[in-house]
Design a protein around this motif. Structure first.
Motif: not given
Length: 390
Positions: A41-42, A44-45, A47-48, A177, A181-182, A210
């Motif tokens: 989950r982390n 992939r995102n 911030l999920a 980033k 990767n955000v 965020n």
């Protein structure tokens, strides 16, 4: 017949081993299912699962603080950030305080409505066992102290941690980033928006949440490099050890601090020796040194609305761009427009002086080349002063 029995026995053993391996792998996956799912989950995102809670009343404040405090018992780090409004070049008191736990709770305290720091929130901010992380969090802590009289303890600049684990210390957006990767939205219209509005819009909420959540996620990512753990045999982070290692950097501005390691000290010594030798050689070879490049680059620095603030050199202009504090809008001349409201504007004769381009010419004879920069007390005199004999 014996060959057939051997083949049958081999097949049986192979099947047994494969079954045992499969059962073992299944047991391992079941035991680590929560960690595996969290990792996926982390990955992939990060911030999920983010939960944004806006706090506007004292009753709401206590409920959220109970949850944050409970999260801090397990992971003693909070993402920390503040937002405010600037009117006429003057900063108003901090309007929004953002605190985020590692579990994804993003608490947005609207101090402009609360008009105070409630006791529970004050206790959490002043708790030196809970690390408040961000990029330049000491500046926000100073504003809170000035506006509300609260002392924020154990603020920690993430750039120190990045340097400690051999990562490039950058701004929050760049580290988000490269490490998570955000892509953070750093549009100046959002950062300079009305944080005292009656109701914050969705973009403001996401922007504020965020910033705080990414800070604690970056800390979590980097601190695991400081104390590596195995994926299959994870060990709980020892926050006592972490605090002991990071404590020298608590409440220290990044630009004012230093990394206390032998390599940097040796490099500094070597640089000092080389500089002294070059000065001696320069004085021995020529009495007057001339500049190899122009003193004034006359690059333009603009406010977000396009008003000229001042002229600066090219290196400083590029610094604003590298730090994501501005963007280049013209190359002839090099012009950088800030994406935040500066603390002041060019006003009166003094302001016009800083706005005007500076000529690269001698103030005595008017020649443009070669030029030599002079101090108020020229070097030709200073070299005879005590302690300056080279």
């Amino acid at each position: 017949m014996p060959d057939l029995q051997k083949r049958t026995l081999f097949t049986t053993k192979t099947s047994f081993l494969a079954t045992a391996a499969g059962i073992g792998l299944l047991c391992l996956v079941v035991r680590q299912r929560a960690r595996i799912l969290s990792y996926i989950r982390n990955y992939r995102n990060p911030l999920a699962g983010k939960q944004i809670t806006v706090v506007e009343t004292l009753d709401e404040c206590q409920h959220v603080l109970d949850t944050l405090t409970r999260h801090c018992h397990e992971y003693k780090v909070l993402g920390f950030d503040c937002e405010w409004v600037t009117v006429g070049g003057k900063r108003r008191p901090v309007a929004l305080l953002q605190l985020s736990s590692q579990k994804g709770l993003c608490a947005l305290f609207r101090l402009c409505n609360l008009q105070q720091i409630p006791k529970g929130l004050r206790d959490l901010l002043e708790d030196d066992k809970v690390i408040k992380v961000g990029v330049a969090p000491q500046d926000d802590a100073h504003k809170l102290a000035f506006d509300y009289g609260v002392g924020v303890a154990s603020t920690f600049d993430l750039r120190y941690l990045a340097a400690l684990v051999q990562q490039k210390p950058e701004g929050l957006a760049k580290m988000a980033k490269s490490l998570l990767n955000v892509q953070l939205d750093k549009n100046w219209r959002l950062s300079c928006s009305d944080w005292e509005a009656k109701v914050l819009n969705e973009k403001q909420l996401q922007y504020a949440a965020n910033d705080a959540l990414v800070a604690v996620k970056i800390f979590d990512k980097l601190v695991k490099k400081l104390e590596p753990t195995s994926f299959w045999k994870p060990k709980k982070l020892n926050f006592d050890n972490i605090q002991e290692r990071l404590e020298p950097f608590f409440d220290v501005r990044f630009k004012e601090g230093f990394l206390n390691n032998c390599a940097s000290i040796e490099r500094s010594k070597a640089a000092a020796v080389a500089t002294k030798k070059s000065k001696i050689k320069l004085l021995q070879t020529r009495s007057i040194s001339t500049r190899s490049r122009a003193l004034y680059d006359n690059c333009n620095l603009q406010a977000p609305d396009g008003e000229l603030l001042c002229t600066i050199d090219a290196k400083k202009a590029q610094w604003y761009v590298d730090q994501s504090l501005g963007e280049i809008i013209s190359n002839t001349p090099l012009t950088v427009r800030l994406n935040f409201e500066p603390s002041g504007r060019a006003v009166g004769d003094v302001g016009r002086y800083y706005q005007n381009p500076k000529e690269n010419r001698c103030v005595v004879c008017g020649r443009r080349d070669p030029l030599s920069r002079k101090n108020v007390v020229p070097r030709e005199y200073r070299k005879h002063f005590p302690g300056n004999e080279l």
